[in-house]
Design a protein around this motif. Structure first.
Motif, PDB file in Angstrom:
ATOM      1  N   GLY A  40       2.481  15.956   1.752  1.00 60.01           N
ATOM      2  CA  GLY A  40       3.662  15.253   2.251  1.00 60.01           C
ATOM      3  C   GLY A  40       3.352  13.896   2.832  1.00 60.01           C
ATOM      4  N   THR A  41       2.126  13.686   3.312  1.00 60.84           N
ATOM      5  CA  THR A  41       1.768  12.376   3.875  1.00 60.84           C
ATOM      6  C   THR A  41       1.572  11.311   2.810  1.00 60.84           C
ATOM      7  N   TYR A  42       1.708  11.676   1.525  1.00 59.44           N
ATOM      8  CA  TYR A  42       1.572  10.706   0.439  1.00 59.44           C
ATOM      9  C   TYR A  42       2.875  10.527  -0.345  1.00 59.44           C
ATOM     10  N   VAL A  43       3.966  11.152   0.099  1.00 57.20           N
ATOM     11  CA  VAL A  43       5.264  10.988  -0.559  1.00 57.20           C
ATOM     12  C   VAL A  43       5.979   9.810   0.102  1.00 57.20           C
ATOM     13  N   PRO A  44       6.159   8.680  -0.581  1.00 61.71           N
ATOM     14  CA  PRO A  44       6.677   7.469   0.074  1.00 61.71           C
ATOM     15  C   PRO A  44       8.174   7.541   0.354  1.00 61.71           C
ATOM     16  N   VAL A  45       8.581   6.774   1.352  1.00 57.25           N
ATOM     17  CA  VAL A  45      10.007   6.596   1.640  1.00 57.25           C
ATOM     18  C   VAL A  45      10.590   5.649   0.603  1.00 57.25           C
ATOM     19  N   PRO A  46      11.701   5.966  -0.031  1.00 57.90           N
ATOM     20  CA  PRO A  46      12.274   5.101  -1.079  1.00 57.90           C
ATOM     21  C   PRO A  46      12.657   3.728  -0.531  1.00 57.90           C
ATOM     22  N   GLY A  47      12.356   2.695  -1.309  1.00 60.75           N
ATOM     23  CA  GLY A  47      12.776   1.347  -0.962  1.00 60.75           C
ATOM     24  C   GLY A  47      11.834   0.579  -0.079  1.00 60.75           C
ATOM     25  N   VAL A  48      10.623   1.091   0.186  1.00 57.79           N
ATOM     26  CA  VAL A  48       9.664   0.418   1.070  1.00 57.79           C
ATOM     27  C   VAL A  48       8.441   0.025   0.260  1.00 57.79           C
ATOM     28  N   ASP A  49       8.002  -1.222   0.433  1.00 59.34           N
ATOM     29  CA  ASP A  49       6.817  -1.728  -0.247  1.00 59.34           C
ATOM     30  C   ASP A  49       5.588  -1.289   0.531  1.00 59.34           C
ATOM     31  N   ALA A  50       4.783  -0.403  -0.048  1.00 58.27           N
ATOM     32  CA  ALA A  50       3.617   0.148   0.644  1.00 58.27           C
ATOM     33  C   ALA A  50       2.567  -0.919   0.907  1.00 58.27           C
ATOM     34  N   ALA A  51       2.454  -1.924   0.026  1.00 57.01           N
ATOM     35  CA  ALA A  51       1.456  -2.985   0.216  1.00 57.01           C
ATOM     36  C   ALA A  51       1.755  -3.808   1.462  1.00 57.01           C
ATOM     37  N   VAL A  52       3.029  -4.109   1.697  1.00 59.13           N
ATOM     38  CA  VAL A  52       3.407  -4.856   2.901  1.00 59.13           C
ATOM     39  C   VAL A  52       3.151  -4.018   4.150  1.00 59.13           C
ATOM     40  N   MET A  53       3.427  -2.716   4.081  1.00 56.94           N
ATOM     41  CA  MET A  53       3.171  -1.847   5.226  1.00 56.94           C
ATOM     42  C   MET A  53       1.679  -1.778   5.545  1.00 56.94           C
ATOM     43  N   GLY A  54       0.841  -1.705   4.511  1.00 62.22           N
ATOM     44  CA  GLY A  54      -0.591  -1.696   4.742  1.00 62.22           C
ATOM     45  C   GLY A  54      -1.078  -2.982   5.376  1.00 62.22           C
ATOM     46  N   GLU A  55      -0.515  -4.111   4.930  1.00 59.58           N
ATOM     47  CA  GLU A  55      -0.864  -5.402   5.522  1.00 59.58           C
ATOM     48  C   GLU A  55      -0.434  -5.487   6.973  1.00 59.58           C
ATOM     49  N   MET A  56       0.768  -4.990   7.277  1.00 63.88           N
ATOM     50  CA  MET A  56       1.269  -4.997   8.644  1.00 63.88           C
ATOM     51  C   MET A  56       0.401  -4.139   9.553  1.00 63.88           C
ATOM     52  N   LEU A  57      -0.036  -2.968   9.063  1.00 63.05           N
ATOM     53  CA  LEU A  57      -0.852  -2.083   9.890  1.00 63.05           C
ATOM     54  C   LEU A  57      -2.227  -2.681  10.146  1.00 63.05           C
ATOM     55  N   ARG A  58      -2.768  -3.411   9.175  1.00 62.98           N
ATOM     56  CA  ARG A  58      -4.056  -4.062   9.402  1.00 62.98           C
ATOM     57  C   ARG A  58      -3.948  -5.140  10.472  1.00 62.98           C
ATOM     58  N   GLN A  59      -2.782  -5.801  10.539  1.00 62.49           N
ATOM     59  CA  GLN A  59      -2.600  -6.851  11.544  1.00 62.49           C
ATOM     60  C   GLN A  59      -2.384  -6.275  12.930  1.00 62.49           C
ATOM     61  N   HIS A  60      -1.658  -5.152  13.019  1.00 59.44           N
ATOM     62  CA  HIS A  60      -1.304  -4.583  14.317  1.00 59.44           C
ATOM     63  C   HIS A  60      -1.949  -3.213  14.526  1.00 59.44           C
ATOM     64  N   GLY A  61      -3.050  -2.948  13.830  1.00 58.36           N
ATOM     65  CA  GLY A  61      -3.679  -1.630  13.926  1.00 58.36           C
ATOM     66  C   GLY A  61      -4.300  -1.345  15.276  1.00 58.36           C
ATOM     67  N   GLY A  62      -4.575  -2.392  16.068  1.00 59.37           N
ATOM     68  CA  GLY A  62      -5.157  -2.162  17.378  1.00 59.37           C
ATOM     69  C   GLY A  62      -4.156  -1.795  18.440  1.00 59.37           C
ATOM     70  N   GLY A  63      -2.870  -1.793  18.108  1.00 64.43           N
ATOM     71  CA  GLY A  63      -1.845  -1.466  19.092  1.00 64.43           C
ATOM     72  C   GLY A  63      -1.418  -0.016  19.007  1.00 64.43           C
ATOM     73  N   ILE A  64      -0.182   0.197  19.464  1.00 64.79           N
ATOM     74  CA  ILE A  64       0.327   1.567  19.493  1.00 64.79           C
ATOM     75  C   ILE A  64       0.537   2.115  18.079  1.00 64.79           C
ATOM     76  N   LEU A  65       0.764   1.200  17.109  1.00 67.47           N
ATOM     77  CA  LEU A  65       0.920   1.655  15.730  1.00 67.47           C
ATOM     78  C   LEU A  65      -0.359   2.286  15.207  1.00 67.47           C
ATOM     79  N   GLY A  66      -1.505   1.711  15.584  1.00 68.06           N
ATOM     80  CA  GLY A  66      -2.771   2.274  15.151  1.00 68.06           C
ATOM     81  C   GLY A  66      -2.995   3.671  15.703  1.00 68.06           C
ATOM     82  N   MET A  67      -2.613   3.889  16.958  1.00 67.92           N
ATOM     83  CA  MET A  67      -2.778   5.211  17.554  1.00 67.92           C
ATOM     84  C   MET A  67      -1.845   6.224  16.894  1.00 67.92           C
ATOM     85  N   PHE A  68      -0.583   5.847  16.662  1.00 72.01           N
ATOM     86  CA  PHE A  68       0.357   6.750  16.002  1.00 72.01           C
ATOM     87  C   PHE A  68      -0.052   7.027  14.560  1.00 72.01           C
ATOM     88  N   ASP A  69      -0.586   6.007  13.882  1.00 74.42           N
ATOM     89  CA  ASP A  69      -1.051   6.219  12.519  1.00 74.42           C
ATOM     90  C   ASP A  69      -2.227   7.191  12.494  1.00 74.42           C
TER      91      ASP A  69
END
Length: 451
Positions: A40-69
Motif C-alpha cells: 500500500g505504501t507504493y500505490v500513488p494518490v491520483p493526480g500527483v506528480d511523484a517526481a515533484v514530491m521527491g524533489e520537495m522532500l529532498r529540500q525539506h527532508g530535515g524538517g517535520i516532513l522528514g520525520m513523518f516520512d
C-alpha cells in the motif's frame, strides 16, 4: 526449590515453535498483513506528480516532513494512499488518554473494565476519523501550492482533487487502523506499533547504503563509519537494558481466615518502569522543534519570511538553541506523560481496597506520596536516559550527515517494539507448553488404577 512455574519458564525455548500451530498461524498472518501494508505504501494518490514530491522532500527532508516520512516508511515522500499512515490514530490515542485524565466521566469509563475500554476505543476511532479528514484536506490544499523544477505537483488542481485526495488518504488511514487491530487480535499483538516498526525498518537498508556511500566518496572516514556502527549496536544494548529496568515496590497482603481455611498472606511487588513515558517525549519534542523549519520552508509571505527563516535557522539541527530546547522538551514530556499514564493516588487506593500495603508505609495518602516520590526519582533517570539516547544521534546527524533513520527516536521505536513482540511470542510459547503439560497430566491420569 523452584516452583513448577519457574521450572516451566526455565525450560521454555523456541524449539517448541514447530509444534505451536496456533502461534505459527499468528506469525504468518502478521507477516502477510505487513506485506499488504508495504504494498500500500507504493500505490500513488491520483493526480500527483511523484517526481515533484521527491524533489520537495529532498529540500525539506530535515524538517517535520522528514520525520513523518520516516514513520510512514517513505509513503509520504511518494504521496501514496497510505501517506498519513497510522499517525492520526496515534494522535487520537494520546488525546483520549489526556482527556481521560481530565474528564471524570471518561475516567470512570476507564475503570469499568472491558465495556469502558470498548467505549474509549470507539471514541478514539471517531477522533481518528476527524483528525484524518483535517490532515488529508490540508495535504490536498498544500499539494496544489507545491511547484518543482519540472512543474506543479498537482496536474489538475481544484475542489475535485481536494475531495478525492481527502477520501483516498482517510480511507488509507482507516484501513491501516483496521489492519493494526487485526494484527493485535489475530497476529502476535501490538499491531499499531508493528506497522510503525515496519515503516522504519523498511528504509534502514537504504539509510545504511547511504552511509556506506558517504564513506566511499570520502565524505566520511572508514574509521568513523566503523565507530558509528559500533556505537549504534552499543546504543541498542543500552536501550534494551534501560527499557527493561524497573523498580519493584514490595507489596504484602494480610492473611485472613474463612472458616477453617487461611487465605492471603501473599508477598508480591509493584513494578515501576524506569521509562514510563516510552517514546512519546522524543516524538513530541521533535515535532514541536521541526515545525518552524517546515513552516518557513513552505511560507510564501515575504514579509514574514525573514523572521520565520531566522527562527528556523536558530532551530536547525545541531544549533545550541535547538539542543537546549530539545533537552528541555524531552524532560518536560517525560514528566508530563508519566503523570498521565500513572496515578499514584489511584494505585494507592486500589492497594488499600484489596488489603495490600507497602511494608513500613501506612496505606492511603502516605502510600500515594511514597509512590509519587519513587516515580519522580525514576522519571529523572528515565528523562536523562532519553536525552542521552536522542542527543548523541542529533549531533551525528547535524555534524557528519548521518541519515535521519539512525536518530534516537527511530532506535527507541525499533528496540521497544522488538522487545514487546518477542515478549508476546514467548507468552504464546509459554501458554502452548503449559497446555501440553496439562494434557499429558490428564492422559497420565487415565491409566489403570492399582487394585
Amino acid at each position: 526449590m523452584a516452583s513448577a512455574t519457574d521450572q516451566l519458564g526455565n525450560s521454555l525455548n523456541f524449539g517448541v515453535l514447530a509444534k505451536a500451530t496456533e502461534l505459527k498461524n499468528r506469525i504468518w498472518f502478521t507477516l502477510g498483513a505487513l506485506i499488504v501494508y508495504r504494498i500500500g505504501t507504493y500505490v500513488p494518490v491520483p493526480g500527483v506528480d511523484a517526481a515533484v514530491m521527491g524533489e520537495m522532500l529532498r529540500q525539506h527532508g530535515g524538517g517535520i516532513l522528514g520525520m513523518f516520512d520516516m514513520f510512514t516508511g517513505g509513503a509520504l515522500g511518494r504521496m501514496t494512499v497510505l501517506a498519513l499512515n497510522i499517525m492520526p490514530y496515534i494522535s487520537a490515542s494520546i488525546i483520549v488518554q489526556l482527556m481521560t485524565a481530565a474528564i471524570p466521566s471518561w475516567e470512570a469509563l476507564k475503570k469499568e473494565g472491558d465495556s469502558g475500554r470498548k467505549k474509549l476505543n470507539q471514541y478514539t476511532r471517531y477522533l481518528t476519523l476527524v483528525i484524518a479528514i483535517v490532515q488529508a484536506y490540508s495535504i490536498g490544499v498544500g499539494l496544489e501550492a507545491i511547484r518543482g523544477n519540472s512543474g506543479p505537483a498537482v496536474t489538475d488542481p481544484g475542489m475535485f482533487f481536494r475531495v478525492s485526495t481527502t477520501i483516498t488518504l482517510v480511507g488509507g488511514t482507516m484501513f491501516l487502523m483496521w489492519l493494526g487491530e487485526q494484527i493485535t487480535a489475530r497476529g502476535v499483538g501490538n499491531g499499531i506499533s508493528l506497522i510503525i516498526f515496519a515503516g522504519i525498518v523498511a528504509n534502514l537498508p537504504s539509510a545504511l547504503i547511504s552511509t556506506l556511500e558517504l564513506g566511499r566518496t570520502g565524505a566520511l572516514s572508514t574509521f568513523f563509519i566503523i565507530f558509528f556502527l559500533t556505537a549504534a549496536v552499543g546504543t541498542i544494548v543500552f536501550v534494551v537494558f534501560m527499557e527493561r529496568a524497573q523498580r519493584r515496590i514490595p507489596v504484602q497482603y494480610p492473611k485472613r481466615q474463612v472458616g477453617n481455611r487461611m487465605f492471603g498472606g501473599e508477598n508480591t511487588h509493584l513494578p515501576l518502569k524506569l521509562n514510563t513515558a516510552g517514546v512519546i517525549p522524543p516524538i513530541f519534542a521533535s515535532s514541536l522543534l521541526l515545525l518552524p523549519a517546515t513552516v518557513a520552508g513552505f511560507s510564501t509571505d515575504r514579509t514574514a519570511d525573514t523572521w520565520l527563516q531566522t527562527i528556523a535557522n536558530m532551530l536547525a539541527h545541531g544549533q545550541p538553541l535547538y539542543m537546549a530546547l530539545y533537552i528541555a522538551l524531552i524532560a518536560f514530556f517525560a514528566f508530563f506523560y508519566t503523570a498521565v499514564v500513572f496515578n499514584p493516588a489511584e494505585t494507592a487506593d486500589n492497594l488499600k481496597k484489596y488489603g495490600g500495603f507497602v511494608p513500613g508505609i501506612r496505606p492511603g495518602q502516605q502510600t500515594a506520596d511514597y509512590l509519587d516520590r519513587v516515580l519522580t526519582r525514576l522519571t529523572v533517570v528515565g528523562a536523562a536516559y532519553l536525552v542521552i539516547v536522542c542527543i548523541i544521534p542529533e549531533i551525528l546527524i547535524s555534524n557528519y550527515g548521518v541519515p535521519f533513520y539512525f536518530g534516537g527516536t527511530s532506535l527507541l521505536i525499533i528496540v521497544t517494539v522488538t522487545m514487546d513482540t518477542v515478549a508476546q511470542v514467548q507468552s504464546h510459547l509459554f501458554a502452548h507448553q503449559y497446555e501440553g503439560l496439562i494434557k499429558k497430566a490428564r492422559l497420565g491420569g487415565r491409566g489403570p488404577r492399582p487394585r
